[in-house]
Design a protein around this motif. Structure first.
Motif, PDB file in Angstrom:
ATOM      1  N   ASP A 155       0.833  -1.191   0.000  1.00 30.40           N
ATOM      2  CA  ASP A 155       0.000   0.000   0.000  1.00 30.40           C
ATOM      3  C   ASP A 155       0.876   1.253   0.000  1.00 30.40           C
ATOM      4  OD1 ASP A 155      -1.806   2.041   0.429  1.00 30.40           O
ATOM      5  OD2 ASP A 155      -2.925   0.988   1.983  1.00 30.40           O
ATOM      6  N   ILE A 156       0.762   2.060  -1.070  1.00 31.54           N
ATOM      7  CA  ILE A 156       1.553   3.287  -1.162  1.00 31.54           C
ATOM      8  C   ILE A 156       0.678   4.537  -1.062  1.00 31.54           C
ATOM      9  CG2 ILE A 156       3.379   2.194  -2.524  1.00 31.54           C
ATOM     10  CD1 ILE A 156       2.146   3.473  -5.019  1.00 31.54           C
ATOM     11  N   SER A 157      -0.581   4.359  -0.680  1.00 29.53           N
ATOM     12  CA  SER A 157      -1.549   5.451  -0.733  1.00 29.53           C
ATOM     13  C   SER A 157      -1.263   6.571   0.256  1.00 29.53           C
ATOM     14  CB  SER A 157      -2.969   4.921  -0.506  1.00 29.53           C
ATOM     15  OG  SER A 157      -3.087   4.359   0.798  1.00 29.53           O
ATOM     16  N   ARG A 158      -0.463   6.302   1.300  1.00 32.48           N
ATOM     17  CA  ARG A 158      -0.230   7.327   2.318  1.00 32.48           C
ATOM     18  C   ARG A 158       1.187   7.909   2.277  1.00 32.48           C
ATOM     19  NH1 ARG A 158      -3.585   5.334   7.720  1.00 32.48           N
ATOM     20  NH2 ARG A 158      -5.503   4.731   6.613  1.00 32.48           N
ATOM     21  N   ILE A 159       1.876   7.695   1.175  1.00 30.88           N
ATOM     22  CA  ILE A 159       3.216   8.281   1.031  1.00 30.88           C
ATOM     23  C   ILE A 159       3.044   9.731   0.598  1.00 30.88           C
ATOM     24  CG2 ILE A 159       5.425   8.143  -0.155  1.00 30.88           C
ATOM     25  CD1 ILE A 159       4.980   5.161  -0.520  1.00 30.88           C
TER      26      ILE A 159
ATOM     27  N   GLY B 296       1.481  14.688  -8.583  1.00 30.49           N
ATOM     28  CA  GLY B 296       1.899  13.519  -7.820  1.00 30.49           C
ATOM     29  C   GLY B 296       1.057  12.307  -8.163  1.00 30.49           C
ATOM     30  N   ALA B 297       1.681  11.150  -8.229  1.00 30.05           N
ATOM     31  CA  ALA B 297       0.991   9.940  -8.680  1.00 30.05           C
ATOM     32  C   ALA B 297      -0.212   9.591  -7.818  1.00 30.05           C
ATOM     33  CB  ALA B 297       1.971   8.762  -8.708  1.00 30.05           C
ATOM     34  N   MET B 298      -0.156   9.922  -6.498  1.00 33.74           N
ATOM     35  CA  MET B 298      -1.251   9.582  -5.600  1.00 33.74           C
ATOM     36  C   MET B 298      -2.323  10.658  -5.511  1.00 33.74           C
ATOM     37  SD  MET B 298      -0.724   6.527  -4.557  1.00 33.74           S
ATOM     38  CE  MET B 298      -0.112   6.322  -6.231  1.00 33.74           C
ATOM     39  N   THR B 299      -2.248  11.667  -6.351  1.00 31.63           N
ATOM     40  CA  THR B 299      -3.308  12.668  -6.429  1.00 31.63           C
ATOM     41  C   THR B 299      -4.578  11.997  -6.932  1.00 31.63           C
ATOM     42  OG1 THR B 299      -1.679  14.383  -6.926  1.00 31.63           O
ATOM     43  CG2 THR B 299      -3.983  14.859  -7.469  1.00 31.63           C
ATOM     44  N   THR B 300      -5.673  12.138  -6.213  1.00 29.72           N
ATOM     45  CA  THR B 300      -6.911  11.470  -6.608  1.00 29.72           C
ATOM     46  C   THR B 300      -7.586  12.202  -7.765  1.00 29.72           C
ATOM     47  OG1 THR B 300      -8.330  12.707  -5.088  1.00 29.72           O
ATOM     48  CG2 THR B 300      -7.265  10.707  -4.229  1.00 29.72           C
TER      49      THR B 300
END
Length: 285
Positions: free
Chosen positions: A53-57, A73-77
């Protein structure tokens, strides 16, 4: 629809995620929003032994402008991308596409990096990404590399992603200030996936002639593609209904159309022409 047994661990940094991938001996998969990976796991089309899980980096999140590009950023929703002021000002076609992804639950959890890196031929964001000359920044065990979207996606769900790599951000070129953009799609009523989705960025010079035009199409074939024949037919032309309709008739020439129970090749080809014409008229007329 129950996935095979797997282990789960949360990574607190990109370096830790890469280390976990290395230690998994090919059994590890990264998970962020999970809207692409989990359905595949439920159908047992993929059976990873470890979910990382990398969702909180935190370093994988955020949007900023640097020079003539916007870095996302890659985790930007999807929801964050749709509402971000930098994206809305400089690359609004990405915000428009993000607003049309799936439903509110998917937009709240699904990520820009995951959507593009998954290389789903029916994803929304790649159409916007390809007309914005998107590049993926990938960090791996040998360092960092940048790869254009054209080089990264090589087939449906097939990419040049390194085995132990992490997409850290996606950067997008800012179009000329006089260019306008839009994203239109005809979608499957059950899933929201585009049967055909068309992103257009285009503008005219002081003489009223088209001096900038890019057309990206998703959903129609095995991969997202640029409708280059349409672009070439429009460059230097004064936009009109007839000029646009004629050019849009070339929209399906750059790719082989897909076919399924919902839409045949011929139907998708016709949708490409219709939605390309509508998108071009939206920004040029």
């Amino acid at each position: 629809m129950i996935p095979a047994k797997f282990d789960y661990v949360r990574a607190d940094s990109v370096e830790r995620a890469i280390q976990l991938l290395q230690e998994s001996d090919g059994e590890g998969k990264l998970i962020a929003g999970g809207h692409s990976l989990l359905p595949l796991m439920k159908f047992r089309l993929t059976e990873p032994g470890l979910l990382i899980d990398i969702s909180r980096i935190s370093e994988l999140k955020g949007v900023r402008k640097e020079g003539d590009r916007v870095i996302v950023g890659a985790m930007t929703t999807h929801r964050e991308a749709a509402n971000d002021p930098v994206i809305k000002e400089h690359i609004p076609v990405l915000a428009e596409a993000a607003r049309q992804v799936g439903d509110i639950q998917i937009r709240n959890r699904g990520t820009v990096g995951g959507n593009i890196a998954h290389a789903d031929p029916a994803a929304d964001l790649p159409a916007a990404a390809i007309v914005l000359d998107a590049e993926l920044t990938i960090q791996g065990e040998d360092g960092e590399e940048t790869m254009s979207l054209d080089d990264f996606i090589i087939g449906p769900l097939i990419t040049m992603m390194p085995e132990n790599g992490v997409v850290t951000n996606v950067t997008f070129a800012i179009p000329p200030s006089h260019a306008k953009s839009t994203y239109l799609k005809y979608f499957h009523p059950a899933s929201g996936y585009p049967v055909v989705g068309v992103a257009v960025v285009a503008g005219t010079d002081s003489d009223g002639k088209i001096d900038y035009v890019k057309v990206g199409i998703t959903g129609a074939g095995d991969m997202v593609f640029r409708a280059e024949a349409v672009e070439q037919a429009l460059m230097g032309q004064v936009p009109s209904e007839s000029v646009i309709d004629s050019a849009a008739g070339l929209a399906a020439e750059s790719a082989d159309m897909g076919s399924d129970l919902f839409a045949s090749e011929e139907y998708r080809e016709q949708l490409c022409k219709i939605y390309t014409a509508r998108a071009l008229k939206t920004v040029l007329l």
